[in-house]
Scaffold this active site. Structure first.
Site, PDB file in Angstrom:
ATOM      1  N   ARG A 270      32.444  51.225 -29.025  1.00 16.33           N
ATOM      2  CA  ARG A 270      31.994  50.460 -30.188  1.00 16.33           C
ATOM      3  C   ARG A 270      31.589  51.392 -31.333  1.00 16.33           C
ATOM      4  O   ARG A 270      31.883  51.112 -32.503  1.00 16.33           O
ATOM      5  CB  ARG A 270      30.823  49.551 -29.800  1.00 16.33           C
ATOM      6  CG  ARG A 270      31.240  48.345 -28.974  1.00 16.33           C
ATOM      7  CD  ARG A 270      30.099  47.357 -28.805  1.00 16.33           C
ATOM      8  NE  ARG A 270      29.019  47.923 -28.003  1.00 16.33           N
ATOM      9  CZ  ARG A 270      28.988  47.875 -26.682  1.00 16.33           C
ATOM     10  NH1 ARG A 270      29.976  47.314 -26.020  1.00 16.33           N
ATOM     11  NH2 ARG A 270      27.972  48.395 -26.017  1.00 16.33           N
TER      12      ARG A 270
ATOM     13  N   GLY B 220      31.443  51.669 -22.951  1.00 14.34           N
ATOM     14  CA  GLY B 220      31.599  50.585 -23.925  1.00 14.34           C
ATOM     15  C   GLY B 220      30.831  50.858 -25.203  1.00 14.34           C
ATOM     16  O   GLY B 220      31.302  50.559 -26.304  1.00 14.34           O
TER      17      GLY B 220
ATOM     18  N   ASP C 249      29.191  52.517 -16.953  1.00  5.28           N
ATOM     19  CA  ASP C 249      29.805  51.237 -17.317  1.00  5.28           C
ATOM     20  C   ASP C 249      29.283  50.734 -18.661  1.00  5.28           C
ATOM     21  O   ASP C 249      29.987  50.016 -19.381  1.00  5.28           O
ATOM     22  CB  ASP C 249      29.524  50.210 -16.215  1.00  5.28           C
ATOM     23  CG  ASP C 249      30.281  48.913 -16.434  1.00  5.28           C
ATOM     24  OD1 ASP C 249      31.468  48.987 -16.768  1.00  5.28           O
ATOM     25  OD2 ASP C 249      29.692  47.833 -16.260  1.00  5.28           O
TER      26      ASP C 249
ATOM     27  N   ASP D  60      35.696  49.068 -12.158  1.00  2.00           N
ATOM     28  CA  ASP D  60      34.505  48.370 -11.653  1.00  2.00           C
ATOM     29  C   ASP D  60      34.761  47.837 -10.247  1.00  2.00           C
ATOM     30  O   ASP D  60      33.904  47.908  -9.368  1.00  2.00           O
ATOM     31  CB  ASP D  60      34.124  47.197 -12.564  1.00  2.00           C
ATOM     32  CG  ASP D  60      33.401  47.637 -13.813  1.00  2.00           C
ATOM     33  OD1 ASP D  60      32.996  48.817 -13.894  1.00  2.00           O
ATOM     34  OD2 ASP D  60      33.237  46.803 -14.718  1.00  2.00           O
TER      35      ASP D  60
END
Length: 220
Positions: free
Chosen positions: A74, A70, A66, A91
């Protein structure tokens, strides 16, 4: 509450691993899917059998996806609405599997109807807590509140308790009492968080409606 500090720490720790996956050609979406699959498998294979220690080990290995996905997005400059939607949706799937696995244990060999009901309440309340924020934001409200027990707290409390409770099979006495205590804490905390969010949305909605009415009156 834990999100602010834990995410910052683990983001720094996992950044080199995320960079490695990027060099290997792995996509953030693939990490999201694999991570969720690992959590679901760990929860639904091990927990219903009462294998809380090994189930928690497997889940913990995959739950960090999780943060990794991300981080990768980025670094690639590819943050997107689709990625955010997929991550948030999966999730919910992972959380449901964890508490569903615990409910299956207590409904079966765990033989405790009350704790089965508490685990189901934890599952349902976690989904509703997330829904209240999403629904509030969808009608233009900020839902500006830090709840008592949000997703990070639910996961940490539940997984730590499950892992330690699993040591009962290795001969550690009375340690299995931690899991029922943790489930009650998560259940009560989730209920309080839900109430906090509902009250916040009601207040913000009233303020927004009043502002709209005032603007309409001035325009007239």
């Amino acid at each position: 509450m834990l999100n602010k500090y834990a995410r910052a720490f683990f983001t720094r720790v996992l950044t080199p691993f995320a960079a490695l996956l990027i060099r290997l050609g792995v996509s953030p979406d693939a990490v999201t899917l694999i991570g969720t699959g690992g959590v679901v498998a760990g929860a639904l294979v091990f927990y219903p059998q009462g294998e809380f220690f090994w189930g928690t080990v497997v889940i913990t290995l995959f739950v960090f996806s999780d943060l990794v996905d991300g981080n990768m997005a980025r670094q690639l400059g590819r943050s997107s609405r689709w990625g955010a939607f997929l991550d948030s949706t999966l999730d919910r799937v992972a959380d449901s599997a964890i508490f569903g696995g615990l409910a299956l244990w207590y409904a079966g060999r765990g033989d405790d109807t009350l704790l089965c009901a508490v685990a189901i309440f934890c599952l349902a309340s976690g989904q509703v807590v997330s829904y209240t924020k999403a629904r509030g934001e969808s009608i233009g409200l900020p839902v500006n509140v830090n709840g008592l027990v949000e997703r990070a707290e639910r996961l940490v409390i539940s997984l730590v308790a499950c892992g330690f409770s699993g040591l009962h099979k290795f001969g550690v006495p009375h340690i299995d009492v931690l899991l029922p205590i943790a489930l009650w804490i998560v259940a009560v905390g989730s209920l309080i968080t839900l109430i906090q969010r509902v009250v916040t949305v009601r207040r913000e909605a009233a303020e927004a409606d009043a502002a709209t009415a005032a603007d309409g009156g001035e325009g007239a």
